[in-house]
Every structure is written in structure tokens, then in C-alpha cells.
Design a protein around this motif. Structure first.
Motif, PDB file in Angstrom:
ATOM      1  N   ARG A 174      61.265  13.796  22.627  1.00 55.59           N
ATOM      2  CA  ARG A 174      61.155  12.385  22.176  1.00 55.59           C
ATOM      3  C   ARG A 174      60.937  11.619  23.239  1.00 55.59           C
ATOM      4  O   ARG A 174      61.099  11.641  24.371  1.00 55.59           O
ATOM      5  N   VAL A 175      60.537  10.158  22.898  1.00 56.66           N
ATOM      6  CA  VAL A 175      60.179   9.228  23.733  1.00 56.66           C
ATOM      7  C   VAL A 175      61.562   8.756  24.411  1.00 56.66           C
ATOM      8  O   VAL A 175      62.274   8.298  23.672  1.00 56.66           O
ATOM      9  N   PRO A 176      61.716   8.769  25.627  1.00 60.70           N
ATOM     10  CA  PRO A 176      62.853   8.152  26.220  1.00 60.70           C
ATOM     11  C   PRO A 176      63.134   6.785  25.858  1.00 60.70           C
ATOM     12  O   PRO A 176      62.029   6.137  25.785  1.00 60.70           O
ATOM     13  N   ALA A 177      64.113   6.633  25.743  1.00 59.39           N
ATOM     14  CA  ALA A 177      64.747   5.090  25.017  1.00 59.39           C
ATOM     15  C   ALA A 177      64.177   3.979  25.922  1.00 59.39           C
ATOM     16  O   ALA A 177      63.692   3.025  25.684  1.00 59.39           O
ATOM     17  N   HIS A 223      60.291   1.079  15.934  1.00 60.97           N
ATOM     18  CA  HIS A 223      60.901   1.903  14.928  1.00 60.97           C
ATOM     19  C   HIS A 223      60.388   2.965  14.649  1.00 60.97           C
ATOM     20  O   HIS A 223      61.079   3.847  13.812  1.00 60.97           O
ATOM     21  N   VAL A 224      59.189   3.196  14.655  1.00 62.66           N
ATOM     22  CA  VAL A 224      58.196   4.503  14.287  1.00 62.66           C
ATOM     23  C   VAL A 224      58.773   5.633  15.558  1.00 62.66           C
ATOM     24  O   VAL A 224      58.933   6.824  15.392  1.00 62.66           O
ATOM     25  N   PHE A 228      66.359   2.149  17.423  1.00 62.63           N
ATOM     26  CA  PHE A 228      65.740   0.900  16.606  1.00 62.63           C
ATOM     27  C   PHE A 228      65.831   0.527  15.282  1.00 62.63           C
ATOM     28  O   PHE A 228      65.835  -0.425  14.679  1.00 62.63           O
ATOM     29  N   GLY A 229      66.350   1.738  14.434  1.00 58.80           N
ATOM     30  CA  GLY A 229      66.354   1.657  12.932  1.00 58.80           C
ATOM     31  C   GLY A 229      65.214   1.984  12.542  1.00 58.80           C
ATOM     32  O   GLY A 229      64.020   1.729  13.302  1.00 58.80           O
ATOM     33  N   ASP A 284      59.087  -1.883   6.541  1.00 54.06           N
ATOM     34  CA  ASP A 284      58.033  -1.678   5.563  1.00 54.06           C
ATOM     35  C   ASP A 284      57.505  -0.052   5.524  1.00 54.06           C
ATOM     36  O   ASP A 284      56.971   0.171   4.894  1.00 54.06           O
ATOM     37  N   GLY A 285      58.414   0.785   6.406  1.00 51.53           N
ATOM     38  CA  GLY A 285      58.045   2.039   6.340  1.00 51.53           C
ATOM     39  C   GLY A 285      56.673   2.523   7.116  1.00 51.53           C
ATOM     40  O   GLY A 285      56.529   3.627   7.164  1.00 51.53           O
ATOM     41  N   GLY A 286      55.896   1.432   7.548  1.00 53.42           N
ATOM     42  CA  GLY A 286      54.850   1.743   8.401  1.00 53.42           C
ATOM     43  C   GLY A 286      54.751   1.594   9.922  1.00 53.42           C
ATOM     44  O   GLY A 286      55.971   1.559  10.293  1.00 53.42           O
ATOM     45  N   GLN A 287      53.516   1.513  10.320  1.00 50.46           N
ATOM     46  CA  GLN A 287      53.711   0.995  12.062  1.00 50.46           C
ATOM     47  C   GLN A 287      53.354  -0.432  12.183  1.00 50.46           C
ATOM     48  O   GLN A 287      53.361  -0.901  13.136  1.00 50.46           O
TER      49      GLN A 287
END
Length: 67
Positions: free
Chosen positions: A34-37, A52-53, A59-60, A64-67
Motif C-alpha cells: 500500500r502507499v506509505p502514509a 481518502h481513496v 484519512f477516512g 462522496d465515495g469518489g476520487q
């Protein structure tokens, strides 16, 4: 390579271009699970993919569920 990195590489003009922008070796992208924080904000800036994606665990979820 994980799916989000593949998508980001497309947006950045390829994996080599993405790794160059991040200041890392190309081979490092292939080792990520996964991308390192610590890389998320640069990753977001370069690709336009929401933090968020990229890392909803940090980041939660995106509102809106999108990018």
C-alpha cells in the motif's frame, strides 16, 4: 504492483515518471503493498487521486465515495 499505484502511474505518465516525481527508485513502487502514509500527500499532488481513496485507513473514506 497494487491497483492504486497502477492507476496513479497511468495518470502520471508511467511508473518511471511517477517514481521520479516521488523521488524514489522505480523498483520501490513494485514492492509497495500500500502507499506509505508518508508518501500519500505527494502521491495525491502528482496524480490527483484523493488521499481518502489512496489510504482510507489513515484519512477516512472519501465523503462522496469518489476520487
Amino acid at each position: 504492483m497494487i491497483e492504486i499505484v497502477e492507476l496513479a502511474a497511468e495518470k502520471a505518465g508511467g511508473a518511471v515518471a511517477l517514481s521520479r516525481e516521488l523521488g524514489i527508485k522505480h523498483s520501490s513502487l513494485h514492492s509497495w503493498r500500500r502507499v506509505p502514509a508518508a508518501r500519500v500527500l505527494d502521491f495525491e499532488r502528482i496524480t490527483g487521486i484523493s488521499r481518502h481513496v489512496i489510504r482510507p485507513d489513515v484519512f477516512g473514506p472519501h465523503e462522496d465515495g469518489g476520487q
